[in-house]
Write a protein that holds these residues in place. Structure first.
Motif, PDB file in Angstrom:
ATOM      1  N   TRP A 174       0.849  -1.273  -0.020  1.00 44.22           N
ATOM      2  CA  TRP A 174       0.221   0.237  -0.284  1.00 44.22           C
ATOM      3  C   TRP A 174       0.980   1.140   0.384  1.00 44.22           C
ATOM      4  CZ3 TRP A 174      -5.153  -0.119  -0.797  1.00 44.22           C
ATOM      5  CH2 TRP A 174      -5.811  -1.373  -0.855  1.00 44.22           C
ATOM      6  N   SER A 175       0.792   2.632  -0.314  1.00 46.45           N
ATOM      7  CA  SER A 175       0.893   3.522  -0.412  1.00 46.45           C
ATOM      8  C   SER A 175       0.987   4.533   1.556  1.00 46.45           C
ATOM      9  CB  SER A 175       0.162   4.988  -1.193  1.00 46.45           C
ATOM     10  OG  SER A 175      -1.477   4.758  -0.495  1.00 46.45           O
ATOM     11  N   SER A 176       1.907   4.513   1.735  1.00 48.30           N
ATOM     12  CA  SER A 176       2.666   5.154   3.066  1.00 48.30           C
ATOM     13  C   SER A 176       2.300   6.616   3.100  1.00 48.30           C
ATOM     14  CB  SER A 176       3.448   4.666   2.879  1.00 48.30           C
ATOM     15  OG  SER A 176       4.332   5.380   4.343  1.00 48.30           O
ATOM     16  N   ASP A 177       2.246   7.401   4.623  1.00 45.77           N
ATOM     17  CA  ASP A 177       2.624   8.431   4.680  1.00 45.77           C
ATOM     18  C   ASP A 177       3.588   8.927   5.143  1.00 45.77           C
ATOM     19  OD1 ASP A 177       2.155   7.237   6.667  1.00 45.77           O
ATOM     20  OD2 ASP A 177       0.628   8.455   7.807  1.00 45.77           O
ATOM     21  N   SER A 178       4.906   7.697   5.269  1.00 45.38           N
ATOM     22  CA  SER A 178       6.457   8.205   5.659  1.00 45.38           C
ATOM     23  C   SER A 178       6.603   8.835   4.580  1.00 45.38           C
ATOM     24  CB  SER A 178       7.057   6.489   5.632  1.00 45.38           C
ATOM     25  OG  SER A 178       8.309   6.997   5.646  1.00 45.38           O
ATOM     26  N   TYR A 179       7.956  10.415   5.831  1.00 47.34           N
ATOM     27  CA  TYR A 179       8.402  11.302   4.155  1.00 47.34           C
ATOM     28  C   TYR A 179       8.852  10.619   2.866  1.00 47.34           C
ATOM     29  CZ  TYR A 179       6.920  16.401   6.252  1.00 47.34           C
ATOM     30  OH  TYR A 179       6.195  16.653   6.112  1.00 47.34           O
TER      31      TYR A 179
ATOM     32  N   PHE B 138       4.199   8.035  -1.704  1.00 45.76           N
ATOM     33  CA  PHE B 138       3.807   8.753  -0.391  1.00 45.76           C
ATOM     34  C   PHE B 138       2.064   9.002  -1.127  1.00 45.76           C
ATOM     35  CE2 PHE B 138       3.170  12.606   0.844  1.00 45.76           C
ATOM     36  CZ  PHE B 138       2.840  12.546   2.033  1.00 45.76           C
ATOM     37  N   SER B 139       1.352   9.070   0.029  1.00 45.51           N
ATOM     38  CA  SER B 139       0.443   9.605  -0.081  1.00 45.51           C
ATOM     39  C   SER B 139      -0.154   9.593   1.254  1.00 45.51           C
ATOM     40  CB  SER B 139      -0.788   8.370  -0.408  1.00 45.51           C
ATOM     41  OG  SER B 139      -1.530   7.373   0.536  1.00 45.51           O
ATOM     42  N   GLU B 140      -1.008  10.354   1.390  1.00 47.27           N
ATOM     43  CA  GLU B 140      -1.103  11.793   2.601  1.00 47.27           C
ATOM     44  C   GLU B 140      -2.082  10.812   3.018  1.00 47.27           C
ATOM     45  OE1 GLU B 140      -0.494  15.068   3.521  1.00 47.27           O
ATOM     46  OE2 GLU B 140       0.279  15.838   1.689  1.00 47.27           O
ATOM     47  N   LYS B 141      -2.841  10.179   2.335  1.00 49.54           N
ATOM     48  CA  LYS B 141      -4.109   8.852   3.053  1.00 49.54           C
ATOM     49  C   LYS B 141      -3.268   8.014   3.194  1.00 49.54           C
ATOM     50  CE  LYS B 141      -8.445   7.095   3.642  1.00 49.54           C
ATOM     51  NZ  LYS B 141      -9.666   7.229   3.122  1.00 49.54           N
ATOM     52  N   ARG B 142      -2.184   7.246   4.192  1.00 49.91           N
ATOM     53  CA  ARG B 142      -1.977   6.165   4.480  1.00 49.91           C
ATOM     54  C   ARG B 142      -3.018   4.915   3.803  1.00 49.91           C
ATOM     55  NH1 ARG B 142      -0.088   2.953   9.648  1.00 49.91           N
ATOM     56  NH2 ARG B 142       1.614   1.380   8.920  1.00 49.91           N
ATOM     57  N   HIS B 143      -2.402   4.311   2.881  1.00 49.77           N
ATOM     58  CA  HIS B 143      -3.416   2.947   2.226  1.00 49.77           C
ATOM     59  C   HIS B 143      -3.939   3.052   1.120  1.00 49.77           C
ATOM     60  CE1 HIS B 143      -2.034   0.291   6.125  1.00 49.77           C
ATOM     61  NE2 HIS B 143      -1.137   0.758   5.748  1.00 49.77           N
ATOM     62  N   SER B 144      -4.324   4.184   0.822  1.00 43.32           N
ATOM     63  CA  SER B 144      -5.391   5.254   0.085  1.00 43.32           C
ATOM     64  C   SER B 144      -4.993   3.958  -2.090  1.00 43.32           C
ATOM     65  CB  SER B 144      -5.136   6.490  -0.158  1.00 43.32           C
ATOM     66  OG  SER B 144      -3.888   6.974  -0.369  1.00 43.32           O
ATOM     67  N   GLN B 145      -3.402   3.942  -1.754  1.00 43.14           N
ATOM     68  CA  GLN B 145      -3.382   2.744  -3.352  1.00 43.14           C
ATOM     69  C   GLN B 145      -2.831   1.909  -3.155  1.00 43.14           C
ATOM     70  OE1 GLN B 145      -4.097   4.667  -6.597  1.00 43.14           O
ATOM     71  NE2 GLN B 145      -3.127   2.904  -6.488  1.00 43.14           N
ATOM     72  N   LEU B 146      -3.188   1.300  -3.907  1.00 44.75           N
ATOM     73  CA  LEU B 146      -2.532  -0.309  -3.710  1.00 44.75           C
ATOM     74  C   LEU B 146      -1.405  -0.018  -4.617  1.00 44.75           C
ATOM     75  CD1 LEU B 146      -2.338  -3.286  -2.695  1.00 44.75           C
ATOM     76  CD2 LEU B 146      -4.315  -3.360  -4.390  1.00 44.75           C
ATOM     77  N   TYR B 147      -0.120  -0.708  -5.175  1.00 41.69           N
ATOM     78  CA  TYR B 147       0.561  -1.315  -5.934  1.00 41.69           C
ATOM     79  C   TYR B 147       1.168  -3.150  -6.002  1.00 41.69           C
ATOM     80  CZ  TYR B 147       1.515   3.562  -5.967  1.00 41.69           C
ATOM     81  OH  TYR B 147       1.676   5.120  -6.060  1.00 41.69           O
ATOM     82  N   PHE B 148       1.632  -2.960  -6.768  1.00 42.58           N
ATOM     83  CA  PHE B 148       1.875  -4.538  -7.625  1.00 42.58           C
ATOM     84  C   PHE B 148       3.706  -3.989  -7.606  1.00 42.58           C
ATOM     85  CE2 PHE B 148       3.133  -7.651 -10.120  1.00 42.58           C
ATOM     86  CZ  PHE B 148       2.630  -9.344  -9.564  1.00 42.58           C
ATOM     87  N   ALA B 149       4.523  -4.489  -6.281  1.00 41.86           N
ATOM     88  CA  ALA B 149       5.428  -4.664  -6.647  1.00 41.86           C
ATOM     89  C   ALA B 149       6.543  -6.132  -6.737  1.00 41.86           C
ATOM     90  CB  ALA B 149       6.309  -4.464  -4.794  1.00 41.86           C
ATOM     91  N   VAL B 150       6.774  -5.739  -7.950  1.00 43.31           N
ATOM     92  CA  VAL B 150       7.225  -6.887  -9.092  1.00 43.31           C
ATOM     93  C   VAL B 150       9.145  -6.994  -9.021  1.00 43.31           C
ATOM     94  CG1 VAL B 150       7.580  -5.332 -11.064  1.00 43.31           C
ATOM     95  CG2 VAL B 150       7.241  -8.108 -11.115  1.00 43.31           C
ATOM     96  N   GLU B 151       9.664  -7.996  -8.406  1.00 47.06           N
ATOM     97  CA  GLU B 151      11.164  -8.287  -8.321  1.00 47.06           C
ATOM     98  C   GLU B 151      11.814  -9.337  -8.784  1.00 47.06           C
ATOM     99  OE1 GLU B 151      11.465  -7.625  -4.105  1.00 47.06           O
ATOM    100  OE2 GLU B 151       9.577  -8.732  -4.000  1.00 47.06           O
ATOM    101  N   GLN B 152      12.587  -8.851  -9.727  1.00 47.73           N
ATOM    102  CA  GLN B 152      13.230  -9.860 -10.117  1.00 47.73           C
ATOM    103  C   GLN B 152      14.639 -10.109  -9.533  1.00 47.73           C
ATOM    104  OE1 GLN B 152      13.147 -12.720 -13.269  1.00 47.73           O
ATOM    105  NE2 GLN B 152      14.956 -12.979 -11.383  1.00 47.73           N
ATOM    106  N   PRO B 153      14.956 -11.393  -8.412  1.00 48.59           N
ATOM    107  CA  PRO B 153      15.973 -11.224  -7.801  1.00 48.59           C
ATOM    108  C   PRO B 153      17.330 -12.373  -9.525  1.00 48.59           C
ATOM    109  CG  PRO B 153      14.661 -12.479  -6.797  1.00 48.59           C
ATOM    110  CD  PRO B 153      14.489 -12.216  -8.079  1.00 48.59           C
ATOM    111  N   THR B 154      19.313 -11.787  -8.671  1.00 56.71           N
ATOM    112  CA  THR B 154      19.482 -13.246  -8.926  1.00 56.71           C
ATOM    113  C   THR B 154      20.729 -13.171  -8.064  1.00 56.71           C
ATOM    114  OG1 THR B 154      20.545 -13.060 -11.329  1.00 56.71           O
ATOM    115  CG2 THR B 154      21.069 -11.625 -10.723  1.00 56.71           C
TER     116      THR B 154
END
Length: 281
Positions: free
Chosen positions: A126-131, A136-152
């Motif tokens: 979720w989006s965060s109100d951490s500086y 970032f979003s003014e309202k915490r958890h207002s926007q959902l994100y898909f964190a896609v990650e490639q390790p190697t």
């Protein structure tokens, strides 16, 4: 942790990776090795999950996390999801899938020597109100994100050209391997960022890949110009104002923070004389 927590062979993976690094063996071009390591990367988290569930049930996985994870490079992009639409999720997976197929084709034709040896991962955040939060979003958890990650796995691989040279892995096959690897990560980053202008990198992973000044075919992470573009101008201004208020002596300042916020370099910050060592590369 691997022994006392029952993960058994998990600790062998980074040891094997270090051995192969020392021997300068690029196992990624061998199908059996690449497939085996990808399978291991899928099985270890499953074992850790079961172990965590049966034992301490630790939400942060402090004790049961696979110990092989630190021996790797990661690139992560957080792509916004406007539910109920799942379009961006499929786009993000397709970027990674298409790039993997391209690497596979090059290897099959004898034109390439790099492909990922760890499975693609993804999670929802979720989006965060951490500086400092990129999402970032003014309202915490207002926007959902898909964190896609490639390790190697990190054997013989570098995201710094100087580090590659210092490790004597900058010639012949090693140089080709790193050019292909960094280009692979750079292509993923560009592809994921192109899905939506709100996409943001994970600040604790590789990002900001751009051609190195020493070798344009080697893509170096944390390019200052790209790092400075992560946050919007208004966010950078607000963060800088808060830092000036809460940390006027620059105790928590370093080169990464000043680059991220596009602040004046040492020693002009806030008119204070700061410790030079923290601003050196």
């Amino acid at each position: 942790r691997a022994g006392e927590r029952g993960l058994g062979g998990a600790a062998v993976v980074p040891v094997l990776d270090e051995f192969l690094d020392y021997m300068d063996l690029n196992y990624r071009k061998w199908d059996i090795a690449a497939r085996g390591l990808v399978k291991i990367s899928c099985e270890l988290p499953k074992l850790a999950w079961r172990l965590n569930e049966k034992a301490e049930n630790d939400a942060y996985w402090v004790s049961s996390i696979p110990v092989s994870m630190p021996a790797s490079h990661w690139i992560v992009q957080m792509v916004p999801v406007d539910a109920p639409s799942t379009t961006n999720i499929f786009k993000a997976v397709k970027v990674a899938y298409d790039r993997f197929l391209l690497a596979e084709q090059h290897i099959k034709k004898g034109q390439g020597i790099y492909r990922p040896d760890v499975a693609l991962e993804a999670r929802f955040v979720w989006s965060s109100d951490s500086y400092f939060a990129p999402i970032f979003s003014e309202k915490r958890h207002s926007q959902l994100y898909f964190a896609v990650e490639q390790p190697t796995m990190s054997s013989n691989l570098y995201v710094s050209h100087q580090h590659m040279v210092d490790s004597d892995d900058h010639e012949d096959g090693d140089l080709q391997l790193n050019r292909e690897f960094t280009r692979y990560f750079a292509d993923l980053e560009r592809g994921w960022m192109g899905i939506d202008p709100r996409s943001k990198p994970h600040l604790a992973k590789c990002f900001g890949l751009a051609p190195s000044a020493r070798d344009p075919e080697f893509y170096e992470a944390f390019n200052p110009q790209l790092v400075g573009q992560v946050l919007s101008p208004d966010r950078k201004a607000k963060i800088a104002a808060k830092l000036k208020e809460k940390d006027p002596n620059g105790v928590f300042m370093n080169k990464f923070v000043t680059t991220l916020l596009e602040l004046p370099p040492y020693p002009k910050l806030f008119g204070k004389a700061l410790d030079q060592k923290r601003f050196q590369t």
